[in-house]
Design a protein around this motif. Structure first.
Motif, PDB file in Angstrom:
ATOM      1  N   ASP A 131       5.789   3.663  -7.502  1.00 30.37           N
ATOM      2  CA  ASP A 131       6.624   2.740  -6.741  1.00 30.37           C
ATOM      3  C   ASP A 131       8.086   3.168  -6.767  1.00 30.37           C
ATOM      4  OD1 ASP A 131       7.912   0.519  -5.606  1.00 30.37           O
ATOM      5  OD2 ASP A 131       7.333  -0.853  -7.205  1.00 30.37           O
ATOM      6  N   THR A 151      10.435   4.797  -3.771  1.00 31.24           N
ATOM      7  CA  THR A 151      11.585   4.036  -3.280  1.00 31.24           C
ATOM      8  C   THR A 151      12.842   4.889  -3.314  1.00 31.24           C
ATOM      9  OG1 THR A 151      10.569   1.981  -4.001  1.00 31.24           O
ATOM     10  CG2 THR A 151      12.910   1.911  -3.544  1.00 31.24           C
ATOM     11  N   THR A 171      10.288  -1.271  -1.543  1.00 26.03           N
ATOM     12  CA  THR A 171       8.877  -0.999  -1.274  1.00 26.03           C
ATOM     13  C   THR A 171       8.254  -2.199  -0.574  1.00 26.03           C
ATOM     14  OG1 THR A 171       8.770   0.327  -3.283  1.00 26.03           O
ATOM     15  CG2 THR A 171       6.674  -0.393  -2.341  1.00 26.03           C
ATOM     16  N   VAL A 172       7.515  -1.934   0.506  1.00 22.26           N
ATOM     17  CA  VAL A 172       6.792  -3.024   1.165  1.00 22.26           C
ATOM     18  C   VAL A 172       5.279  -2.915   0.964  1.00 22.26           C
ATOM     19  CG1 VAL A 172       8.592  -3.577   2.823  1.00 22.26           C
ATOM     20  CG2 VAL A 172       6.870  -1.886   3.439  1.00 22.26           C
ATOM     21  N   GLU A 173       4.804  -1.750   0.563  1.00 20.39           N
ATOM     22  CA  GLU A 173       3.391  -1.617   0.178  1.00 20.39           C
ATOM     23  C   GLU A 173       3.165  -0.285  -0.506  1.00 20.39           C
ATOM     24  OE1 GLU A 173       0.716   0.476   1.552  1.00 20.39           O
ATOM     25  OE2 GLU A 173       2.115   1.541   2.816  1.00 20.39           O
ATOM     26  N   ILE A 174       2.219  -0.289  -1.473  1.00 21.96           N
ATOM     27  CA  ILE A 174       1.814   0.961  -2.133  1.00 21.96           C
ATOM     28  C   ILE A 174       0.311   0.937  -2.375  1.00 21.96           C
ATOM     29  CG2 ILE A 174       4.022   1.339  -3.303  1.00 21.96           C
ATOM     30  CD1 ILE A 174       2.652   0.547  -5.927  1.00 21.96           C
ATOM     31  N   LYS A 175      -0.213   2.130  -2.497  1.00 18.81           N
ATOM     32  CA  LYS A 175      -1.603   2.333  -2.906  1.00 18.81           C
ATOM     33  C   LYS A 175      -1.567   3.405  -3.979  1.00 18.81           C
ATOM     34  CE  LYS A 175      -6.111   3.933  -1.268  1.00 18.81           C
ATOM     35  NZ  LYS A 175      -6.520   4.250  -2.612  1.00 18.81           N
ATOM     36  N   GLN A 198      12.333   2.620   8.188  1.00 18.96           N
ATOM     37  CA  GLN A 198      11.112   2.712   7.397  1.00 18.96           C
ATOM     38  C   GLN A 198      10.779   4.160   7.088  1.00 18.96           C
ATOM     39  OE1 GLN A 198       7.929  -0.170   8.292  1.00 18.96           O
ATOM     40  NE2 GLN A 198       6.725   1.618   8.858  1.00 18.96           N
ATOM     41  N   GLN A 246       0.631   6.456  -2.253  1.00 21.02           N
ATOM     42  CA  GLN A 246       1.285   6.481  -0.944  1.00 21.02           C
ATOM     43  C   GLN A 246       1.840   5.092  -0.702  1.00 21.02           C
ATOM     44  OE1 GLN A 246      -0.409   8.648   2.364  1.00 21.02           O
ATOM     45  NE2 GLN A 246      -0.054   6.893   3.706  1.00 21.02           N
ATOM     46  N   GLY A 247       2.947   5.025   0.032  1.00 23.73           N
ATOM     47  CA  GLY A 247       3.533   3.718   0.291  1.00 23.73           C
ATOM     48  C   GLY A 247       4.524   3.733   1.431  1.00 23.73           C
ATOM     49  N   THR A 248       4.981   2.540   1.761  1.00 27.35           N
ATOM     50  CA  THR A 248       5.961   2.365   2.812  1.00 27.35           C
ATOM     51  C   THR A 248       7.215   1.763   2.199  1.00 27.35           C
ATOM     52  OG1 THR A 248       4.176   1.946   4.382  1.00 27.35           O
ATOM     53  CG2 THR A 248       6.402   1.315   5.069  1.00 27.35           C
ATOM     54  N   ARG A 276      11.087   0.305   3.126  1.00 24.23           N
ATOM     55  CA  ARG A 276      11.821  -0.255   4.255  1.00 24.23           C
ATOM     56  C   ARG A 276      13.268  -0.526   3.854  1.00 24.23           C
ATOM     57  NH1 ARG A 276       8.708  -4.743   6.619  1.00 24.23           N
ATOM     58  NH2 ARG A 276       7.594  -3.028   7.540  1.00 24.23           N
TER      59      ARG A 276
END
Length: 138
Positions: A56, A60, A73-77, A103, A125-127, A129
Motif C-alpha cells: 500500500d 502510494t 490509495t483507493v484500492e489494492i490487491k 489516478q 496492484q492498486g489504484t 488517486r
C-alpha cells in the motif's frame, strides 16, 4: 528524496515499524523494513498485514511521484506468494503502470532478503488517486 523521507517520517505507523525509503524516482519507489519479532504472526512468518502495508505505502509513494501531493490509495490487491520466514530485510518495489491527471495504477513486489538470498514473498496492484486535501480531520 528528502520530501519522500519527510513524508514517511510524518506517518506514525511507518515510524513505529522503522520503514525507510531508499528509492523515490518518477514512477517508482522502494521502501525497506527490517524484520523483527514484533512483525511476526503465530507461525513465525511476517504478518500479512505488514506485507499489505508495504504494498500500500510503496504504491502510494510511486503514485504520488507522478500525481503530486494528496495521493491516496483507493484500492489494492495483494497476493501472498510464500511465507516471509526468517530474519532479514523486506523491500517493497513499486512502479506506476499507467497514470492520468488524477489516478495512477501501480504494481508492487515485496522481497525478503535473508542469508544472501532474495525471495519474492508478495505481489500487489492498486489504484492511487489524487485528492484535494483540506484541513486534516480532528
Amino acid at each position: 528524496m528528502q520530501l519522500a523521507r519527510e513524508v514517511l517520517a510524518s506517518q506514525p505507523f511507518s515510524a513505529l515499524l522503522g520503514t525507510r525509503v531508499s528509492v523515490f524516482d518518477r514512477g517508482r519507489t522502494t521502501l525497506e523494513l527490517d524484520v523483527n519479532a514484533a512483525l511476526r504472526q503465530q507461525h513465525g512468518f511476517v504478518h500479512g498485514g505488514v506485507l499489505a502495508y508495504l504494498v500500500d505505502n510503496a504504491m502510494t509513494f510511486a503514485g504520488a511521484s507522478v500525481l503530486g501531493t494528496g495521493a491516496v490509495t483507493v484500492e489494492i490487491k495483494v497476493n501472498y506468494l510464500r511465507p516471509a520466514a526468517g530474519d532479514g530485510r523486506l523491500t517493497a518495489e513499486a512502479v506506476v503502470v499507467d497514470s492520468g491527471k488524477k489516478q495512477a495504477v501501480c504494481r508492487c513486489d515485496v522481497h525478503l532478503e535473508h542469508g544472501g538470498q532474495r525471495r519474492l514473498v508478495a505481489a500487489g496492484q492498486g489504484t492511487i488517486r489524487k485528492i484535494d486535501i483540506a484541513a486534516p480531520p480532528p
